[in-house]
Every structure is written in structure tokens, then in C-alpha cells.
Design a protein around this motif. Structure first.
Motif, PDB file in Angstrom:
ATOM      1  N   LEU A 133      14.908  30.241  -2.540  1.00  0.00           N
ATOM      2  CA  LEU A 133      14.203  29.561  -3.450  1.00  0.00           C
ATOM      3  C   LEU A 133      14.984  28.897  -4.138  1.00  0.00           C
ATOM      4  O   LEU A 133      14.627  27.868  -4.494  1.00  0.00           O
ATOM      5  N   GLU A 134      16.167  29.477  -4.659  1.00  0.00           N
ATOM      6  CA  GLU A 134      16.909  28.611  -5.296  1.00  0.00           C
ATOM      7  C   GLU A 134      17.414  27.334  -4.634  1.00  0.00           C
ATOM      8  O   GLU A 134      17.648  26.395  -5.360  1.00  0.00           O
ATOM      9  N   LYS A 135      17.552  27.366  -3.384  1.00  0.00           N
ATOM     10  CA  LYS A 135      18.198  26.046  -2.908  1.00  0.00           C
ATOM     11  C   LYS A 135      17.067  25.457  -2.327  1.00  0.00           C
ATOM     12  O   LYS A 135      17.062  24.136  -1.796  1.00  0.00           O
ATOM     13  N   TYR A 136      15.758  25.834  -2.400  1.00  0.00           N
ATOM     14  CA  TYR A 136      14.521  25.143  -1.821  1.00  0.00           C
ATOM     15  C   TYR A 136      14.217  23.861  -2.814  1.00  0.00           C
ATOM     16  O   TYR A 136      14.074  24.347  -4.101  1.00  0.00           O
ATOM     17  N   ALA A 137      14.058  22.797  -2.410  1.00  0.00           N
ATOM     18  CA  ALA A 137      13.713  21.665  -3.239  1.00  0.00           C
ATOM     19  C   ALA A 137      12.018  21.563  -3.840  1.00  0.00           C
ATOM     20  O   ALA A 137      11.385  21.952  -2.778  1.00  0.00           O
ATOM     21  N   LEU A 138      12.114  21.664  -4.956  1.00  0.00           N
ATOM     22  CA  LEU A 138      10.731  21.750  -5.654  1.00  0.00           C
ATOM     23  C   LEU A 138      10.447  20.211  -6.251  1.00  0.00           C
ATOM     24  O   LEU A 138      11.348  19.811  -6.969  1.00  0.00           O
ATOM     25  N   ASP A 139       9.390  20.037  -6.370  1.00  0.00           N
ATOM     26  CA  ASP A 139       8.841  18.695  -7.138  1.00  0.00           C
ATOM     27  C   ASP A 139       7.429  18.540  -7.704  1.00  0.00           C
ATOM     28  O   ASP A 139       7.027  19.828  -7.538  1.00  0.00           O
ATOM     29  N   GLU A 140       7.010  17.835  -8.451  1.00  0.00           N
ATOM     30  CA  GLU A 140       5.741  17.573  -9.063  1.00  0.00           C
ATOM     31  C   GLU A 140       4.552  17.877  -8.058  1.00  0.00           C
ATOM     32  O   GLU A 140       3.342  18.001  -8.347  1.00  0.00           O
ATOM     33  N   GLY A 141       5.032  17.751  -6.734  1.00  0.00           N
ATOM     34  CA  GLY A 141       3.845  18.046  -5.690  1.00  0.00           C
ATOM     35  C   GLY A 141       3.850  19.194  -4.948  1.00  0.00           C
ATOM     36  O   GLY A 141       3.286  19.722  -3.935  1.00  0.00           O
ATOM     37  N   SER A 142       4.664  20.196  -5.755  1.00  0.00           N
ATOM     38  CA  SER A 142       5.002  21.649  -5.061  1.00  0.00           C
ATOM     39  C   SER A 142       4.018  22.751  -5.952  1.00  0.00           C
ATOM     40  O   SER A 142       4.188  22.738  -7.020  1.00  0.00           O
ATOM     41  N   TYR A 143       3.264  23.654  -4.734  1.00  0.00           N
ATOM     42  CA  TYR A 143       2.741  24.687  -5.520  1.00  0.00           C
ATOM     43  C   TYR A 143       3.075  26.022  -4.821  1.00  0.00           C
ATOM     44  O   TYR A 143       2.995  26.048  -3.684  1.00  0.00           O
ATOM     45  N   VAL A 144       3.596  26.601  -5.628  1.00  0.00           N
ATOM     46  CA  VAL A 144       4.402  27.804  -5.270  1.00  0.00           C
ATOM     47  C   VAL A 144       3.363  29.091  -5.696  1.00  0.00           C
ATOM     48  O   VAL A 144       3.051  29.385  -6.680  1.00  0.00           O
ATOM     49  N   VAL A 145       3.223  29.943  -4.731  1.00  0.00           N
ATOM     50  CA  VAL A 145       2.436  31.222  -4.530  1.00  0.00           C
ATOM     51  C   VAL A 145       3.208  32.434  -4.367  1.00  0.00           C
ATOM     52  O   VAL A 145       3.705  32.496  -3.151  1.00  0.00           O
ATOM     53  N   ASN A 201      -4.593  20.128   4.485  1.00  0.00           N
ATOM     54  CA  ASN A 201      -3.866  19.501   5.013  1.00  0.00           C
ATOM     55  C   ASN A 201      -2.547  19.319   4.183  1.00  0.00           C
ATOM     56  O   ASN A 201      -1.988  18.282   3.780  1.00  0.00           O
ATOM     57  N   MET A 202      -2.247  20.417   3.617  1.00  0.00           N
ATOM     58  CA  MET A 202      -1.079  20.649   2.589  1.00  0.00           C
ATOM     59  C   MET A 202      -0.057  21.178   3.519  1.00  0.00           C
ATOM     60  O   MET A 202       0.016  21.675   4.724  1.00  0.00           O
ATOM     61  N   TYR A 203       1.280  20.453   3.498  1.00  0.00           N
ATOM     62  CA  TYR A 203       2.527  20.728   3.926  1.00  0.00           C
ATOM     63  C   TYR A 203       2.886  22.178   3.668  1.00  0.00           C
ATOM     64  O   TYR A 203       2.851  22.569   2.594  1.00  0.00           O
ATOM     65  N   LYS A 238       0.985  -1.026   0.133  1.00  0.00           N
ATOM     66  CA  LYS A 238       0.053  -0.034  -0.116  1.00  0.00           C
ATOM     67  C   LYS A 238       0.844   1.168  -0.180  1.00  0.00           C
ATOM     68  O   LYS A 238       1.683   1.606   0.924  1.00  0.00           O
ATOM     69  N   ILE A 239       0.813   2.147  -1.057  1.00  0.00           N
ATOM     70  CA  ILE A 239       1.543   3.480  -0.910  1.00  0.00           C
ATOM     71  C   ILE A 239       0.657   4.482  -0.350  1.00  0.00           C
ATOM     72  O   ILE A 239      -0.416   4.693  -0.678  1.00  0.00           O
ATOM     73  N   PHE A 240       1.539   5.126   0.226  1.00  0.00           N
ATOM     74  CA  PHE A 240       1.046   6.411   0.989  1.00  0.00           C
ATOM     75  C   PHE A 240       1.714   7.581   0.373  1.00  0.00           C
ATOM     76  O   PHE A 240       2.853   7.743   0.418  1.00  0.00           O
ATOM     77  N   GLU A 241       1.081   8.496  -0.298  1.00  0.00           N
ATOM     78  CA  GLU A 241       1.621   9.663  -1.077  1.00  0.00           C
ATOM     79  C   GLU A 241       1.835  10.700  -0.071  1.00  0.00           C
ATOM     80  O   GLU A 241       1.294  10.728   0.856  1.00  0.00           O
ATOM     81  N   LYS A 242       2.851  11.446  -0.456  1.00  0.00           N
ATOM     82  CA  LYS A 242       3.402  12.729   0.299  1.00  0.00           C
ATOM     83  C   LYS A 242       2.625  13.737   0.130  1.00  0.00           C
ATOM     84  O   LYS A 242       1.632  13.615  -0.801  1.00  0.00           O
ATOM     85  N   ARG A 243       2.358  14.466   1.212  1.00  0.00           N
ATOM     86  CA  ARG A 243       1.567  15.591   0.995  1.00  0.00           C
ATOM     87  C   ARG A 243       1.919  16.556   0.243  1.00  0.00           C
ATOM     88  O   ARG A 243       3.011  16.648   0.042  1.00  0.00           O
ATOM     89  N   LYS A 244       0.922  17.267  -0.340  1.00  0.00           N
ATOM     90  CA  LYS A 244       1.127  18.337  -1.427  1.00  0.00           C
ATOM     91  C   LYS A 244       1.552  19.458  -0.593  1.00  0.00           C
ATOM     92  O   LYS A 244       1.390  19.859   0.630  1.00  0.00           O
ATOM     93  N   LYS A 245       2.858  20.164  -1.147  1.00  0.00           N
ATOM     94  CA  LYS A 245       3.580  21.326  -0.373  1.00  0.00           C
ATOM     95  C   LYS A 245       2.733  22.561  -1.033  1.00  0.00           C
ATOM     96  O   LYS A 245       2.791  23.013  -2.184  1.00  0.00           O
ATOM     97  N   LEU A 246       2.464  23.609  -0.238  1.00  0.00           N
ATOM     98  CA  LEU A 246       2.053  24.871  -0.605  1.00  0.00           C
ATOM     99  C   LEU A 246       3.301  25.753   0.028  1.00  0.00           C
ATOM    100  O   LEU A 246       3.587  25.771   0.962  1.00  0.00           O
ATOM    101  N   ILE A 247       4.035  26.405  -1.017  1.00  0.00           N
ATOM    102  CA  ILE A 247       4.960  27.160  -0.543  1.00  0.00           C
ATOM    103  C   ILE A 247       4.510  28.847  -0.951  1.00  0.00           C
ATOM    104  O   ILE A 247       4.408  29.276  -2.147  1.00  0.00           O
ATOM    105  N   ILE A 248       4.379  29.525   0.182  1.00  0.00           N
ATOM    106  CA  ILE A 248       3.807  30.591   0.203  1.00  0.00           C
ATOM    107  C   ILE A 248       5.027  31.600   0.455  1.00  0.00           C
ATOM    108  O   ILE A 248       5.795  31.876   1.368  1.00  0.00           O
ATOM    109  N   VAL A 249       4.988  32.555  -0.779  1.00  0.00           N
ATOM    110  CA  VAL A 249       6.163  33.369  -0.629  1.00  0.00           C
ATOM    111  C   VAL A 249       5.821  34.989  -0.526  1.00  0.00           C
ATOM    112  O   VAL A 249       5.204  35.566  -1.182  1.00  0.00           O
ATOM    113  N   GLY A 250       5.869  35.154   0.810  1.00  0.00           N
ATOM    114  CA  GLY A 250       5.390  36.403   1.276  1.00  0.00           C
ATOM    115  C   GLY A 250       4.479  36.226   2.400  1.00  0.00           C
ATOM    116  O   GLY A 250       3.349  35.269   2.365  1.00  0.00           O
TER     117      GLY A 250
END
Length: 271
Positions: A160-172, A127-129, A99-111
Motif C-alpha cells: 500500500l505504501e507503493k500503491y498509487a492513490l488518487d481522488e478516484g480511489s476507494y480503499v476498504v 464496473n469499478m477497477y 470529449k473527455i472519458f473519465e477513468k474508472r473509479k478504483k476499489l482497493i480491497i485490502v483483505g
């Protein structure tokens, strides 16, 4: 033992990692593991618990890592005989489930201003990271964002240059000024992310895009940015703007149409 295993899986998911839970469902004859044995497998290859060790466990770990990468649950079945796939002499047969447990989606709020606070509330509700980034410590602290998963302050571009982003990242991007927005967009544009959105008037956005293109940023990357950010549903109040932004994020995340459900229903009836 089982409690510690489930706690470890929960911790990994909270940290933004995927995890797999391996369960031995059925065991016939001799086997290194018993029916009901549990094992956690994590993205880095580490494990918690055991299904008996040996080549059986090794092969199941490999299968679980593949399932984690594919984000798909899977069954497994092995005959524990010398001529079988595992070349074991136990003489039994085992079957189980991963059984696979997906990682939480990430909300990156810049500001971390008023709009950032409203986005943070919605991110936690969903329930977003949730990560908050600001150049000012007084706008990225536990008092303003008591349940944020990460609070980062300093140079926005450098963070942000050093921050890890992936297909589950949502940047605002909702910083306090044009230059900070540009620094943020420069740092994330062209990188892997499910969503990148930036607030601003059309005039400001055009100017920002032109500056970045002059710096060498590819126009095709900028075309993928959601800006002006959000759906057109608010009166201009920060909480309503935030709701429009989160609605757009959900539309992207869930590949929704964004149409009125009443319209969708009518189409289905007529179709």
C-alpha cells in the motif's frame, strides 16, 4: 483506423486513465484536416490518430490535455489565417469538440477473505477497477477473484505504501487481523483518496487509532476514515455487510444524502 483509435481509448480507460476524443466537426476552406477526423489524446501527452498535424494539431492537443485535467468537455474553433491565433496560411476555418472519458473509479480491497470476495463482486458489478490485496497468495489469486483487475500479495503495508492513490480511489480495509488492519491504515492515512474505510469493533478502532497517534499519525487524518465501515443496514452476513459498505462508498462518490427517496420526495413536494 477509427476502430483502432476507439480500442486504444477503451484500453486506457480500462487501465484507469483518462482520455480525450477530439473530433473535427466542421471545416471551411483549406485545412490540414478533414471534417470527421478523429484523434485520441491521453494523460501522458501521447496521441492516437490525427486531425492533420501542424500547429492546429499541437494547439488542440494542448487544449485536450487541459480538458483532461479539468474533466470537462470543450469546443474549439480556429481560423487558419496568418493573423489568426495559430498564424497559419491555409485560409480555412475549423471547429471541433473534445470529449473527455473519465477513468474508472478504483476499489482497493485490502483483505481477500469472505467479505473481500463479496466486495469484489459488487465492485465488478459497478464496473469499478478492482484491486485485491492480501498477505497470502492463496487469498489473492485468479481462482478466488477471476475478474480482478489487480491481484497483489505480500506485505500489506509495503504494497500500500507503493500503491498509487488518487481522488478516484476507494480503499476498504478488511484484513484477517488487527495488526494487518493497522499496517494498512498506516500506509494510506493522510494520502489522497476519495474514501478510506476500515472494518472493526469500536474498541478495536479506538486501540488502532491510539497506536497510530502514538506513532505520529495526525489525528485529523484518522478523523476522515470511515470506521466502523459501511451503513447500518445488515444482519451481519458478509454479503449484507459488503452491500452496506458499497452503499456508503456510493453515498460518498455521488455526494448523496443517504436518505430514503420517499423522504426526499416528500420534502420536495412540501418545499
Amino acid at each position: 483506423m477509427e476502430g483502432r483509435l476507439m480500442t486504444e481509448i477503451s484500453k486506457r480507460i480500462e487501465k484507469g486513465e483518462k482520455a480525450a476524443l477530439v473530433t473535427l466537426i466542421d471545416v471551411e476552406g483549406s485545412s490540414p484536416g478533414k471534417a470527421g477526423s478523429l484523434m485520441g489524446v491521453f494523460e501522458d501527452g501521447s496521441i492516437a490518430g490525427t486531425i492533420g498535424g501542424g500547429n492546429l494539431e499541437y494547439q488542440v492537443i494542448s487544449s485536450a490535455l487541459e480538458a483532461i485535467e479539468e474533466s470537462k468537455n470543450r469546443k474549439f474553433e480556429f481560423e487558419l489565417v496568418e493573423e489568426g491565433e495559430l498564424h497559419m496560411k491555409c485560409g480555412g476555418k475549423v471547429s471541433g469538440y473534445i470529449k473527455i472519458f473519465e477513468k474508472r473509479k478504483k476499489l482497493i480491497i485490502v483483505g481477500g477473505g469472505h467479505l473481500g470476495q463479496e466486495l469484489y463482486k459488487l465492485g465488478k458489478f459497478l464496473n469499478m477497477y478492482t484491486t485485491v490485496i492480501d498477505d497470502r497468495e492463496e487469498y489473492a489469486n485468479e481462482k478466488r477473484f477471476p475478474q480482478a483487475d489487480e491481484l497483489l500479495h505480500g506485505s500489506i503495508g509495503e504494497i500500500l505504501e507503493k500503491y498509487a492513490l488518487d481522488e478516484g480511489s476507494y480503499v476498504v480495509i478488511v484484513t484477517r487481523g488487527h495488526s494487518y488492519d493497522k499496517d494498512a491504515l498506516r500506509a494510506v492515512t493522510g494520502r489522497t483518496a476519495a474514501y478510506i474505510g476500515m472494518i472493526g469493533s469500536r474498541k478495536k478502532i479506538i486501540e488502532t487509532y491510539k497506536d497510530l497517534i502514538d506513532e505520529g499519525v495526525k489525528e485529523e487524518y484518522l478523523e476522515k476514515v470511515y470506521s466502523p465501515v459501511g451503513l447500518d443496514i445488515s444482519t451481519g452476513e458478509p454479503n449484507e455487510i459488503a452491500l452496506g459498505i458499497m452503499a456508503e462508498i456510493l453515498k460518498v462518490k455521488n455526494q448523496g444524502s443517504g436518505r430514503h427517496m420517499s423522504e426526499v420526495k416528500k420534502v420536495r413536494v412540501q418545499g
